[in-house]
Design a protein around this motif. Structure first.
Motif, PDB file in Angstrom:
ATOM      1  N   SER A  18       0.818  -1.218   0.000  1.00  0.00           N
ATOM      2  CA  SER A  18       0.000   0.000   0.000  1.00  0.00           C
ATOM      3  C   SER A  18       0.853   1.270   0.000  1.00  0.00           C
ATOM      4  O   SER A  18       0.486   2.246  -0.641  1.00  0.00           O
ATOM      5  N   ASP A  19       2.001   1.264   0.704  1.00  0.00           N
ATOM      6  CA  ASP A  19       2.814   2.484   0.823  1.00  0.00           C
ATOM      7  C   ASP A  19       4.119   2.440   0.028  1.00  0.00           C
ATOM      8  O   ASP A  19       4.753   3.470  -0.166  1.00  0.00           O
ATOM      9  N   GLY A  20       4.538   1.266  -0.385  1.00  0.00           N
ATOM     10  CA  GLY A  20       5.764   1.134  -1.173  1.00  0.00           C
ATOM     11  C   GLY A  20       7.009   1.559  -0.416  1.00  0.00           C
ATOM     12  O   GLY A  20       7.162   1.291   0.766  1.00  0.00           O
ATOM     13  N   GLU A  21       7.879   2.256  -1.108  1.00  0.00           N
ATOM     14  CA  GLU A  21       9.167   2.692  -0.560  1.00  0.00           C
ATOM     15  C   GLU A  21       8.998   3.594   0.667  1.00  0.00           C
ATOM     16  O   GLU A  21       9.822   3.584   1.569  1.00  0.00           O
ATOM     17  N   ALA A  22       7.912   4.348   0.731  1.00  0.00           N
ATOM     18  CA  ALA A  22       7.663   5.239   1.871  1.00  0.00           C
ATOM     19  C   ALA A  22       7.543   4.434   3.163  1.00  0.00           C
ATOM     20  O   ALA A  22       7.980   4.882   4.231  1.00  0.00           O
ATOM     21  N   PHE A  23       6.979   3.230   3.087  1.00  0.00           N
ATOM     22  CA  PHE A  23       6.875   2.366   4.261  1.00  0.00           C
ATOM     23  C   PHE A  23       8.264   1.990   4.767  1.00  0.00           C
ATOM     24  O   PHE A  23       8.554   2.080   5.958  1.00  0.00           O
ATOM     25  N   LEU A  24       9.142   1.608   3.863  1.00  0.00           N
ATOM     26  CA  LEU A  24      10.498   1.213   4.254  1.00  0.00           C
ATOM     27  C   LEU A  24      11.295   2.386   4.815  1.00  0.00           C
ATOM     28  O   LEU A  24      12.104   2.228   5.726  1.00  0.00           O
ATOM     29  N   GLN A  25      11.069   3.585   4.290  1.00  0.00           N
ATOM     30  CA  GLN A  25      11.794   4.768   4.759  1.00  0.00           C
ATOM     31  C   GLN A  25      11.390   5.176   6.162  1.00  0.00           C
ATOM     32  O   GLN A  25      12.124   5.903   6.823  1.00  0.00           O
ATOM     33  N   ARG A  26      10.252   4.736   6.644  1.00  0.00           N
ATOM     34  CA  ARG A  26       9.788   5.078   7.991  1.00  0.00           C
ATOM     35  C   ARG A  26      10.340   4.153   9.060  1.00  0.00           C
ATOM     36  O   ARG A  26      10.233   4.443  10.247  1.00  0.00           O
ATOM     37  N   ILE A  27      10.918   3.024   8.673  1.00  0.00           N
ATOM     38  CA  ILE A  27      11.365   2.025   9.646  1.00  0.00           C
ATOM     39  C   ILE A  27      12.699   2.430  10.257  1.00  0.00           C
ATOM     40  O   ILE A  27      13.662   2.723   9.548  1.00  0.00           O
ATOM     41  N   ARG A  28      12.764   2.433  11.586  1.00  0.00           N
ATOM     42  CA  ARG A  28      13.986   2.674  12.364  1.00  0.00           C
ATOM     43  C   ARG A  28      14.228   1.411  13.186  1.00  0.00           C
ATOM     44  O   ARG A  28      13.388   1.026  13.997  1.00  0.00           O
ATOM     45  N   THR A  29      15.342   0.765  12.958  1.00  0.00           N
ATOM     46  CA  THR A  29      15.659  -0.495  13.619  1.00  0.00           C
ATOM     47  C   THR A  29      16.639  -0.257  14.751  1.00  0.00           C
ATOM     48  O   THR A  29      17.556   0.547  14.617  1.00  0.00           O
ATOM     49  N   GLY A  30      16.457  -0.968  15.855  1.00  0.00           N
ATOM     50  CA  GLY A  30      17.351  -0.816  16.994  1.00  0.00           C
ATOM     51  C   GLY A  30      17.812  -2.143  17.544  1.00  0.00           C
ATOM     52  O   GLY A  30      17.101  -3.150  17.467  1.00  0.00           O
ATOM     53  N   ASP A  31      19.018  -2.136  18.106  1.00  0.00           N
ATOM     54  CA  ASP A  31      19.567  -3.341  18.718  1.00  0.00           C
ATOM     55  C   ASP A  31      20.695  -2.941  19.654  1.00  0.00           C
ATOM     56  O   ASP A  31      21.220  -1.830  19.579  1.00  0.00           O
ATOM     57  N   GLU A  32      21.066  -3.864  20.529  1.00  0.00           N
ATOM     58  CA  GLU A  32      22.170  -3.645  21.450  1.00  0.00           C
ATOM     59  C   GLU A  32      23.296  -4.618  21.120  1.00  0.00           C
ATOM     60  O   GLU A  32      23.063  -5.703  20.608  1.00  0.00           O
ATOM     61  N   SER A  33      24.519  -4.203  21.454  1.00  0.00           N
ATOM     62  CA  SER A  33      25.675  -5.076  21.246  1.00  0.00           C
ATOM     63  C   SER A  33      26.788  -4.699  22.218  1.00  0.00           C
ATOM     64  O   SER A  33      26.860  -3.559  22.674  1.00  0.00           O
ATOM     65  N   TRP A  34      27.627  -5.653  22.517  1.00  0.00           N
ATOM     66  CA  TRP A  34      28.784  -5.421  23.383  1.00  0.00           C
ATOM     67  C   TRP A  34      29.959  -4.924  22.560  1.00  0.00           C
ATOM     68  O   TRP A  34      30.161  -5.352  21.421  1.00  0.00           O
ATOM     69  N   VAL A  35      30.738  -4.028  23.149  1.00  0.00           N
ATOM     70  CA  VAL A  35      31.968  -3.541  22.536  1.00  0.00           C
ATOM     71  C   VAL A  35      33.100  -3.872  23.491  1.00  0.00           C
ATOM     72  O   VAL A  35      33.018  -3.588  24.685  1.00  0.00           O
ATOM     73  N   HIS A  36      34.141  -4.484  22.970  1.00  0.00           N
ATOM     74  CA  HIS A  36      35.320  -4.798  23.770  1.00  0.00           C
ATOM     75  C   HIS A  36      36.403  -3.798  23.419  1.00  0.00           C
ATOM     76  O   HIS A  36      36.657  -3.534  22.252  1.00  0.00           O
ATOM     77  N   HIS A  37      37.020  -3.240  24.430  1.00  0.00           N
ATOM     78  CA  HIS A  37      38.062  -2.243  24.219  1.00  0.00           C
ATOM     79  C   HIS A  37      39.401  -2.842  24.628  1.00  0.00           C
ATOM     80  O   HIS A  37      39.534  -3.387  25.724  1.00  0.00           O
ATOM     81  N   TYR A  38      40.377  -2.764  23.758  1.00  0.00           N
ATOM     82  CA  TYR A  38      41.711  -3.287  24.028  1.00  0.00           C
ATOM     83  C   TYR A  38      42.710  -2.145  24.086  1.00  0.00           C
ATOM     84  O   TYR A  38      42.746  -1.304  23.194  1.00  0.00           O
ATOM     85  N   ASP A  39      43.520  -2.120  25.125  1.00  0.00           N
ATOM     86  CA  ASP A  39      44.593  -1.137  25.265  1.00  0.00           C
ATOM     87  C   ASP A  39      45.917  -1.845  25.008  1.00  0.00           C
ATOM     88  O   ASP A  39      46.367  -2.621  25.845  1.00  0.00           O
ATOM     89  N   PRO A  40      46.562  -1.602  23.858  1.00  0.00           N
ATOM     90  CA  PRO A  40      47.867  -2.227  23.651  1.00  0.00           C
ATOM     91  C   PRO A  40      48.879  -1.600  24.600  1.00  0.00           C
ATOM     92  O   PRO A  40      48.900  -0.392  24.795  1.00  0.00           O
ATOM     93  N   GLU A  41      49.658  -2.475  25.210  1.00  0.00           N
ATOM     94  CA  GLU A  41      50.695  -1.979  26.114  1.00  0.00           C
ATOM     95  C   GLU A  41      52.035  -2.085  25.407  1.00  0.00           C
ATOM     96  O   GLU A  41      52.373  -3.109  24.856  1.00  0.00           O
ATOM     97  N   GLY A  42      52.784  -1.033  25.425  1.00  0.00           N
ATOM     98  CA  GLY A  42      54.091  -1.028  24.794  1.00  0.00           C
ATOM     99  C   GLY A  42      55.016  -0.081  25.511  1.00  0.00           C
ATOM    100  O   GLY A  42      54.620   0.648  26.409  1.00  0.00           O
ATOM    101  N   LYS A  43      56.286  -0.109  25.127  1.00  0.00           N
ATOM    102  CA  LYS A  43      57.268   0.761  25.763  1.00  0.00           C
ATOM    103  C   LYS A  43      57.678   1.852  24.785  1.00  0.00           C
ATOM    104  O   LYS A  43      57.684   1.633  23.580  1.00  0.00           O
ATOM    105  N   PRO A  44      58.036   3.019  25.301  1.00  0.00           N
ATOM    106  CA  PRO A  44      58.480   4.095  24.405  1.00  0.00           C
ATOM    107  C   PRO A  44      59.684   3.687  23.564  1.00  0.00           C
ATOM    108  O   PRO A  44      59.871   4.196  22.463  1.00  0.00           O
ATOM    109  N   GLN A  45      60.470   2.714  24.046  1.00  0.00           N
ATOM    110  CA  GLN A  45      61.635   2.289  23.288  1.00  0.00           C
ATOM    111  C   GLN A  45      61.241   1.687  21.931  1.00  0.00           C
ATOM    112  O   GLN A  45      62.041   1.665  21.011  1.00  0.00           O
TER     113      GLN A  45
END
Length: 167
Positions: A18-45
């Motif tokens: 009934s609405d075509g492309e306009a229907f799809l343009q109205r959709i906002r999808t949401g989800d959650e996810s985990w993010v892992h953060h890595y800190d590389p450790e190194g020496k100034p040398q």
């Protein structure tokens, strides 16, 4: 369950027909996810210039840091609509998700002048609780039906990491 899924698919197809492309343009999808953060450790040398005959410097190793946090992302056909990062140790519950929905509704008003957006999220408990359903009605947010056990309908990994391949 198959009949329920078939009914939902039929309803969505009717909306699209009934609405075509306009229907799809109205959709906002949401989800959650985990993010892992890595800190590389190194020496100034490791940054120092060394001659070829000098002993090779010790290489740094990536050490898993204690930083792992959750984020909530909403997107549409154009790209990312809204993103929220939760504090370390915090998880999504109904109260937190309702707060996110309020921020999302404000975003809808600013960006789309409160155009009739349709929200699509999975059926995790914070999304389906009575509190959340009441808040959705209060905020006048329309949601798409989401059949049980259909987590594949919100492919967050594909949106965030389009070049990653799952094996």
């Amino acid at each position: 369950m198959k009949a329920q899924r078939k009914d939902m698919c039929t309803q969505l197809l009717e909306c699209y027909n009934s609405d075509g492309e306009a229907f799809l343009q109205r959709i906002r999808t949401g989800d959650e996810s985990w993010v892992h953060h890595y800190d590389p450790e190194g020496k100034p040398q490791l940054m120092e210039y060394r001659h070829k005959t000098s002993p090779s410097p010790r290489k740094f190793t990536a050490v898993t840091s204690a930083k792992k946090f959750l984020f909530t992302l909403f997107w549409d056909m154009e790209g990312v609509v809204h993103i929220e990062f939760l504090e370390q140790g915090q998880t999504v519950n109904s109260e937190q998700y309702i707060s996110t929905l309020r921020a999302l509704k404000l975003r809808f008003r600013r960006v789309w002048c409160d155009k009739d957006s349709i929200l699509q999220h999975n059926n995790a408990h914070p999304h389906t609780s009575r509190q959340t359903q009441d808040a959705l009605r209060q905020l006048e947010l329309t949601t798409l039906p989401h059949p049980a056990y259909s987590s594949g309908l919100a492919p967050l990994t594909i949106i965030c990491f389009p070049n990653s391949r799952s094996t």
